[in-house]
Design an enzyme around this catalytic site. Structure first.
Site, PDB file in Angstrom:
ATOM      1  N   ARG A 196       7.295   0.032   2.029  1.00 27.82           N
ATOM      2  CA  ARG A 196       7.061  -1.087   2.937  1.00 27.82           C
ATOM      3  C   ARG A 196       5.923  -1.956   2.446  1.00 27.82           C
ATOM      4  NH1 ARG A 196       5.627   3.777   4.599  1.00 27.82           N
ATOM      5  NH2 ARG A 196       3.707   4.220   5.746  1.00 27.82           N
ATOM      6  N   CYS A 247      -4.065 -17.433  14.661  1.00 27.44           N
ATOM      7  CA  CYS A 247      -3.634 -16.645  15.809  1.00 27.44           C
ATOM      8  C   CYS A 247      -3.742 -17.492  17.070  1.00 27.44           C
ATOM      9  CB  CYS A 247      -4.510 -15.395  15.975  1.00 27.44           C
ATOM     10  SG  CYS A 247      -4.444 -14.227  14.599  1.00 27.44           S
ATOM     11  N   ARG A 262      -9.489  -8.571  10.148  1.00 20.98           N
ATOM     12  CA  ARG A 262      -9.291  -9.674   9.199  1.00 20.98           C
ATOM     13  C   ARG A 262     -10.092 -10.904   9.623  1.00 20.98           C
ATOM     14  NH1 ARG A 262      -3.284  -8.263   8.908  1.00 20.98           N
ATOM     15  NH2 ARG A 262      -3.159  -6.890   7.106  1.00 20.98           N
ATOM     16  N   LYS A 313      -3.614   4.703   6.343  1.00 22.22           N
ATOM     17  CA  LYS A 313      -3.858   5.302   7.655  1.00 22.22           C
ATOM     18  C   LYS A 313      -3.774   6.823   7.579  1.00 22.22           C
ATOM     19  CE  LYS A 313      -1.945   1.503  10.384  1.00 22.22           C
ATOM     20  NZ  LYS A 313      -1.571   0.675   9.212  1.00 22.22           N
ATOM     21  N   ASP A 343     -12.060  -0.527  13.058  1.00 15.29           N
ATOM     22  CA  ASP A 343     -12.361  -0.681  11.637  1.00 15.29           C
ATOM     23  C   ASP A 343     -13.795  -1.163  11.432  1.00 15.29           C
ATOM     24  OD1 ASP A 343      -9.747  -0.013  10.561  1.00 15.29           O
ATOM     25  OD2 ASP A 343      -9.054  -1.902  11.428  1.00 15.29           O
ATOM     26  N   ASP A 393      -7.767   3.701   9.595  1.00 12.93           N
ATOM     27  CA  ASP A 393      -7.515   3.135   8.282  1.00 12.93           C
ATOM     28  C   ASP A 393      -8.701   3.497   7.400  1.00 12.93           C
ATOM     29  OD1 ASP A 393      -5.218   1.518   7.382  1.00 12.93           O
ATOM     30  OD2 ASP A 393      -5.453   0.582   9.352  1.00 12.93           O
ATOM     31  N   ARG A 440       0.828  -1.207   0.000  1.00 16.96           N
ATOM     32  CA  ARG A 440       0.000   0.000   0.000  1.00 16.96           C
ATOM     33  C   ARG A 440       0.867   1.263   0.000  1.00 16.96           C
ATOM     34  NH1 ARG A 440      -2.998  -1.440   3.799  1.00 16.96           N
ATOM     35  NH2 ARG A 440      -4.952  -1.840   2.718  1.00 16.96           N
ATOM     36  N   TYR A 441       1.973   1.236   0.707  1.00 17.51           N
ATOM     37  CA  TYR A 441       2.878   2.382   0.811  1.00 17.51           C
ATOM     38  C   TYR A 441       4.166   2.065   0.055  1.00 17.51           C
ATOM     39  CZ  TYR A 441      -0.248   3.342   4.747  1.00 17.51           C
ATOM     40  OH  TYR A 441      -1.351   3.557   5.528  1.00 17.51           O
ATOM     41  N   CYS A 459      -9.459 -11.973  18.406  1.00 20.01           N
ATOM     42  CA  CYS A 459     -10.112 -10.781  18.936  1.00 20.01           C
ATOM     43  C   CYS A 459     -11.462 -10.607  18.249  1.00 20.01           C
ATOM     44  CB  CYS A 459      -9.243  -9.558  18.687  1.00 20.01           C
ATOM     45  SG  CYS A 459      -7.560  -9.701  19.331  1.00 20.01           S
ATOM     46  N   CYS A 472     -11.520  -8.037  15.223  1.00 21.12           N
ATOM     47  CA  CYS A 472     -10.458  -8.176  14.226  1.00 21.12           C
ATOM     48  C   CYS A 472     -10.908  -7.724  12.838  1.00 21.12           C
ATOM     49  CB  CYS A 472      -9.991  -9.630  14.165  1.00 21.12           C
ATOM     50  SG  CYS A 472      -8.690  -9.922  12.938  1.00 21.12           S
TER      51      CYS A 472
END
Length: 364
Positions: free
Chosen positions: A98, A107, A116, A321, A277, A314, A94-95, A111, A114
């Site tokens: 990076r 995981c 995702r 972000k 999100d 985001d 995206r950037y 959470c 989450c």
């Protein structure tokens, strides 16, 4: 390696009821939630839940709720737009300098907020295939603008120390990759997993390793968690924090202050406080932006500058972000010109953390 307790992780709604984490009357609804979204609560986190408190902030993060079945307008399975920026499987670019490298889709703990949540857990591919992994490495190697690789998922520290060491070494051998950052919940969810062997695997020649730890409530940073973080820091690996602003968890100034101070006490620099999100079924955990901005204004005056994270959102759709903390600079205030002056002097109106307005430069 130190033996961990992941085998005793609670994964079924019936197990949550048996442990007193949910009432028996909620079982049918929780089974419907679990059929769609992954459930896992490690022993380390089960021990932190106060079953006598129906609003326990640890339980609120990890124990599923029937509210997760309620979808709101604007919620999206890919709320931050990973897919449009994924040139090959496992990579999000995206950037310019990076990339995210999504190694695994599992995981230690899942959470309830989450972003995702539609992509991780049982029933999904647990990790990249060998072919996809090689294509991702080739992508990183061929794009010389990539300075930082961020290992995420899922949680990259679910991999064995042996495999983690192999991946770290392969990335560090790419000349233009100078920083390898890992995003993880493992030190909180299963601190025994942060063994000397794993720490050694994270340190490589040719690149600097950073770890971003996700925690949202000060009680998560127990003695064993602090010891796990100390093993990383003492080895020379710097730590930063990531937290999500969550309704009923850390959306008050006392809880947020305690969390940020706890990070700093652990030699973890507060980095990001994420606005929730628009993931499906998470509206009951989201605050408003205005609430978040007010909390950040209060935090500025209450705790040390070391304890200040960036409050970010985001932008849905993949725009990345953006900082959304309160602005302390208001519209300029133009003073009347003095006799003989060619033009008025511009002074800015600066708001302090108490909400009082001051002119800058001050009037003389």
């Amino acid at each position: 390696m130190t033996k961990t307790n992941l085998a005793r992780t609670l994964r079924e709604p019936a197990e949550l009821v048996a442990e007193g984490l949910a009432p028996a009357t909620a079982l049918p609804a929780l089974e419907r939630v679990a059929a769609r979204y992954a459930v896992a609560i490690t022993p380390a986190l089960v021990e932190l839940i106060d079953t006598s408190d129906p609003d326990d902030p640890i339980a609120r993060q990890f124990v599923p709720s029937a509210a997760e079945l309620e979808m709101q307008p604007g919620e999206d399975a890919d709320p931050i737009g990973d897919h449009p920026h994924s040139p090959v499987a496992g990579i999000v670019h995206r950037y310019p300098d990076r990339v995210l490298f999504k190694l695994v889709h599992v995981c230690a703990v899942y959470c309830r907020f989450c972003f995702r949540r539609e992509m991780v857990g049982p029933g999904k591919d647990s990790a990249l295939s060998d072919g996809a992994y090689r294509a991702a490495i080739d992508y990183i190697r061929s794009h010389h603008e990539i300075w930082e690789v961020i290992l995420t998922g899922g949680d990259p520290l679910m991999l064995s120390p042996r495999r983690m060491g192999e991946i770290m070494a392969e990335l560090a051998a790419i000349d233009h990759v100078k920083i390898i950052r890992l995003h993880t919940r493992v030190p909180v969810a299963d601190p025994a997993r942060i063994s000397d062997e794993l720490v050694a695997a994270l340190k490589v020649e040719g690149a600097v390793t950073w770890v971003a730890l996700h925690a949202n409530y000060a009680r998560e940073l127990t003695g064993p968690v602090r010891a796990a973080c100390a093993r990383l820091v003492d080895s020379g690996i710097p730590l930063v924090s990531q937290s999500v602003l969550l309704r009923g968890v850390n959306d008050n100034i006392a809880a947020l202050s305690d969390l940020m101070r706890a990070f700093v006490e652990c030699r973890i620099k507060p980095y990001y406080l994420h606005h929730g999100d628009l993931a499906p079924g998470t509206a009951h955990l989201r605050t408003t932006l205005a609430e978040g901005q007010e909390l950040m204004r209060q935090l500025r005056g209450r705790v040390s500058g070391l304890c200040q994270p960036d409050y970010v959102i985001d932008i849905p759709g993949g725009a990345g972000k953006s900082p959304v903390g309160p602005s302390y600079v208001l519209a300029p205030h133009n003073t009347a010109p003095h006799a003989g002056d060619a033009e008025a002097e511009t002074r800015y109106r600066i708001v302090d953390y108490c909400g009082d307005v001051h002119l800058y430069p001050p009037e003389t």
